[in-house]
Design an enzyme around this catalytic site. Structure first.
Site, mmCIF file in Angstrom:
data_model
loop_
_atom_site.group_PDB
_atom_site.id
_atom_site.type_symbol
_atom_site.label_atom_id
_atom_site.label_comp_id
_atom_site.label_asym_id
_atom_site.label_seq_id
_atom_site.Cartn_x
_atom_site.Cartn_y
_atom_site.Cartn_z
ATOM 1 C CG ASP A 211 -1.854 1.107 1.357
ATOM 2 O OD1 ASP A 211 -2.342 1.554 0.309
ATOM 3 O OD2 ASP A 211 -2.117 1.564 2.490
ATOM 4 C CD GLU A 464 -0.381 -5.634 7.475
ATOM 5 O OE1 GLU A 464 -0.864 -5.574 6.341
ATOM 6 O OE2 GLU A 464 -0.875 -5.073 8.469
ATOM 7 C CE1 TYR A 520 -4.487 0.579 10.088
ATOM 8 C CE2 TYR A 520 -3.531 -1.614 9.929
ATOM 9 C CZ TYR A 520 -3.409 -0.243 9.839
ATOM 10 O OH TYR A 520 -2.195 0.322 9.509
ATOM 11 C CD GLU A 556 1.024 -1.070 9.550
ATOM 12 O OE1 GLU A 556 -0.135 -1.091 9.090
ATOM 13 O OE2 GLU A 556 2.035 -1.385 8.907
HETATM 14 C C1 GCB Z 1 -1.369 -2.181 6.708
HETATM 15 C C2 GCB Z 1 -0.056 -2.068 6.030
HETATM 16 C C3 GCB Z 1 0.266 -0.640 5.619
HETATM 17 C C4 GCB Z 1 -0.992 0.000 5.056
HETATM 18 C C5 GCB Z 1 -2.037 0.042 6.144
HETATM 19 C C6 GCB Z 1 -3.350 0.675 5.672
HETATM 20 O O1 GCB Z 1 -1.667 -3.099 7.399
HETATM 21 O O2 GCB Z 1 0.996 -2.602 6.772
HETATM 22 O O3 GCB Z 1 1.296 -0.673 4.682
HETATM 23 O O4 GCB Z 1 -0.751 1.270 4.546
HETATM 24 O O5 GCB Z 1 -2.324 -1.255 6.545
HETATM 25 O O6 GCB Z 1 -3.517 1.866 5.833
HETATM 26 O O7 GCB Z 1 -4.166 -0.051 5.119
#
Ligand code: GCB
Length: 647
Positions: A211, A464, A520, A556
């Site tokens: 991403d 990931e 997330y 994250e």
């Molecule tokens: C993740 C990735 C990161 C992305 C992020 C997102 O898990 O490690 O590279 O930018 O999510 O914002 O989706």
């Protein structure tokens, strides 16, 4: 063709949901297998020390405007643009990614080779010396040509390589330097990707799972430098330790094969006062009552290596800044200098407008100013090794680094951050033995380059990967082992785990020292429902805590936030939501004992591939792409500046 479903599965997938995947090609690599030799047939993997000018060495920076042209073929045996001057017209700055420099979509979207060219003069003063070209990076593959001759190739877009040109050009002569740079990613590169050809236009399209935008080119500095002709220092390794009040430095010096002079070591403190000396290629030095390198309070000694001839003349000298500190992982803590360390900070990117991933010292200093302002003590070099200047600056500023390889996107069920239909990741057609070799090279080059930086306290060998899929263990076990063997200082080895690979389904976390978890809830799942998100997060963290006796860093967590968008209801995408999201996560972290760190995703907004769910890139930054604070930055500052108190 991969069909993208915008499914909320970056975090925990409800158990009723299954990811479509055809597992027919999955196979398990033998975890005990030894790794095959390096893919880099043309490149010695020993990265020489970062060049510097000293009493015995000269350093010339080749940054500036270079002639530039797109390659018209991916076959470097039929198309040979380096044999003549590139067509007049385009000039590209070095260091910078080339993609956003020109007002030309064909350059922005180009897939394949591009060429940089300039004239270089070897100074007359290099007579009797050895001299090298050094490229801090060429993303993702570089080929170097001196006049008509190919002299060096290198695969891997974020680590340096060198070409010895001593016997090709004489001092006082000028030559045409051409560098081919290829941005193609395949299933056998790190990071992986896949090139398709559009059925209507015939144009090549680069696809990839990660991403962030596939910026390419010469994004870091290029150097011409000299070392003494026969006898010079090639590499230095230092392993710091502490005994009582004293600093201990175990060291090894590697020299060129012709070296007959003796090796002398002098360690100088920040006042340039010599505090210890030694001689010989390896040994152990004691610095009485040493100043420790501490997070937020860096202290660096100069480790000066010299080669001295029998008649006491200086032959070569190299100065390496070093820090005295220890790092140790216990069941529930990460200890720096035997004190529990709580990581506050971010996952970052090397990313800014126009220059893309081009290294920029103004952004470097400003970003560290912002880290300091917000109370961050650390960051992860997500998702690739950053310019070495960044680590040198972190060494001087006392910022703690989790240093990551470019192994991102090793999960075919994710694309650009969201779920998609994917085939088995680890398979002969997918992430296979050759990918694993390239991955091993990426680990070798990362550790060879960064092993001496006191700021680096941990390696992250991937971001990931599909660690819940068949084949993950066979793929990762030898790589985790390799990282351990390569770092003489024994730093902890980790990887950033994806939400799909829960504590119940992940197959590899026992191989690592610290659990880095990217989560997330409330964004990719339970969007906008922070009560559900908190419950799911706590359940997940407690699950990891029960299963493993290892410290956890949330590497994250974050929510896309459009700057200036507000809502009294705290709805997703608003600045209010980002604040409430972080608050909800922090309340959970404070209750879970094993959580020893929080890295918000992300430091600043950054550019990504063109995707229908990304508007001019990823907006999870706490700062905008031009480094303006969103409301969350102020909230983090309140929490971090006073130090995080666990319940
Ligand atoms: C993740 C990735 C990161 C992305 C992020 C997102 O898990 O490690 O590279 O930018 O999510 O914002 O989706």
């Amino acid at each position: 063709m991969k069909l993208q479903h915008l499914l909320p599965i970056l975090s925990l997938i409800p158990s009723s949901f299954s990811i479509p995947s055809s597992n027919t090609h999955a196979r398990t690599l033998n975890p005990r297998q030894s790794l095959p030799p390096s893919n880099q047939s043309t490149t010695p993997l020993t990265i020489q020390l970062k060049p510097q000018s000293s009493r015995t060495r000269d350093l010339i920076c080749l940054d500036g405007l270079w002639s530039f042209a797109l390659g018209d073929s991916n076959d470097t045996s039929t198309s040979t643009p380096w044999t003549t001057n590139l067509p007049k017209g385009l000039e590209c700055p070095v260091p910078a990614s080339y993609n956003d420099i020109f007002v030309d979509r064909s350059i922005h979207d180009h897939v394949g080779w591009v060429y940089y060219q300039r004239t270089v003069t070897v100074p007359r003063g290099f007579q009797g010396q050895r001299y090298f070209l050094r490229f801090e990076s060429a993303t993702h593959e570089g080929k170097v040509y001196v006049n008509e001759d190919f002299v060096k190739g290198h695969v891997g877009g974020y680590t340096p390589f060198e070409a010895d040109i001593t016997h090709l050009v004489s001092p006082g002569e000028s030559f045409r330097l051409t560098v081919g740079v290829n941005n193609v990613l395949t299933h056998e590169t790190i990071p992986p990707g896949n090139v398709t050809v559009n059925e209507y236009t015939g144009r090549k399209v680069q696809e990839y799972q990660h991403d962030f935008y596939n910026y390419a080119g010469l994004a870091r500095s290029v150097w011409l430098y000299s070392v003494p002709g026969e006898q010079f220092v090639k590499d230095v390794t230092v392993i710091p330790d502490v005994q009582g009040e004293d600093g201990i430095v175990r060291y090894t010096v590697e020299t060129s094969s012709g070296t007959t002079g003796s090796i002398r070591i002098s360690i100088r403190d920040e006042e340039r006062i010599e505090v210890a000396t030694a001689s010989g290629r390896n040994g152990t030095i004691t610095i009485p009552s040493a100043h420790l390198w501490q997070p937020g309070a860096a202290y660096l000694y100069d480790f000066v290596v010299s080669i001295v001839s029998p008649d006491n003349n200086l032959v070569d000298t190299y100065t390496l800044p070093i820090g005295i500190r220890t790092i140790r992982v216990t069941d529930r803590q990460v200890l720096i200098n035997e004190e529990p360390f709580y990581f506050t900070g971010f996952g970052k990117h090397e990313d800014s407008t126009i220059r893309g991933k081009g290294h920029d010292t103004a952004y470097l200093v400003h970003d560290f100013q912002l880290l300091n302002w917000v109370g961050a003590n650390s960051f992860r070099t997500s998702h690739y090794p950053y310019a070495e200047e960044v680590l040198e600056y972190a060494d001087r500023q006392g910022i703690v680094i989790i240093d990551e390889t470019p192994a991102v996107g090793l999960a075919f069920s994710l694309g650009g951050g969201v779920a998609q239909e994917g085939s088995a990741t680890f398979s002969p057609e997918g992430i296979n033995n050759n990918t694993q070799k390239a991955h091993a090279d990426a680990i070798r080059e990362l550790i060879a380059r960064d092993k001496n930086h006191p700021s680096v306290v941990m390696w992250s060998i991937a971001n990931e990967p599909a660690s819940n899929e068949d084949g993950a263990r066979g793929y990762f076990a030898p790589l985790a082992q390799l990282a351990r063997e390569l770092d003489p200082a024994g730093r902890p080895v980790s990887f950033a785990n994806v939400g799909q690979a829960t504590y119940e389904t992940d197959k590899i976390s026992d191989l690592f020292d610290v659990l880095l978890l990217n989560r997330y809830f409330g964004w990719y799942s339970f969007i906008g429902d922070l009560e559900a998100a908190s419950a799911a997060l706590e359940g997940e963290l407690r699950g990891w805590e029960r299963k493993y006796t290892k410290p956890i860093i949330i590497s994250e967590y974050g929510a896309d936030t459009y700057p200036g968008l507000h809502s009294v209801l705290g709805l997703p995408w608003t600045e209010e939501f980002q604040v409430e999201f972080l608050d909800a996560y922090h309340a959970v972290f404070d209750r879970v004992e094993s959580v020893v760190g929080e890295h918000v995703w992300a430091f600043a907004d950054f550019q990504t591939n063109l995707e229908i769910y990304r508007v001019d890139g990823n907006k999870k930054g706490v700062f905008t792409r031009d480094r303006k604070p969103k409301a969350a930055a102020h909230k983090l500052r309140e929490r971090w500046s006073t130090g995080v108190e666990k319940n």
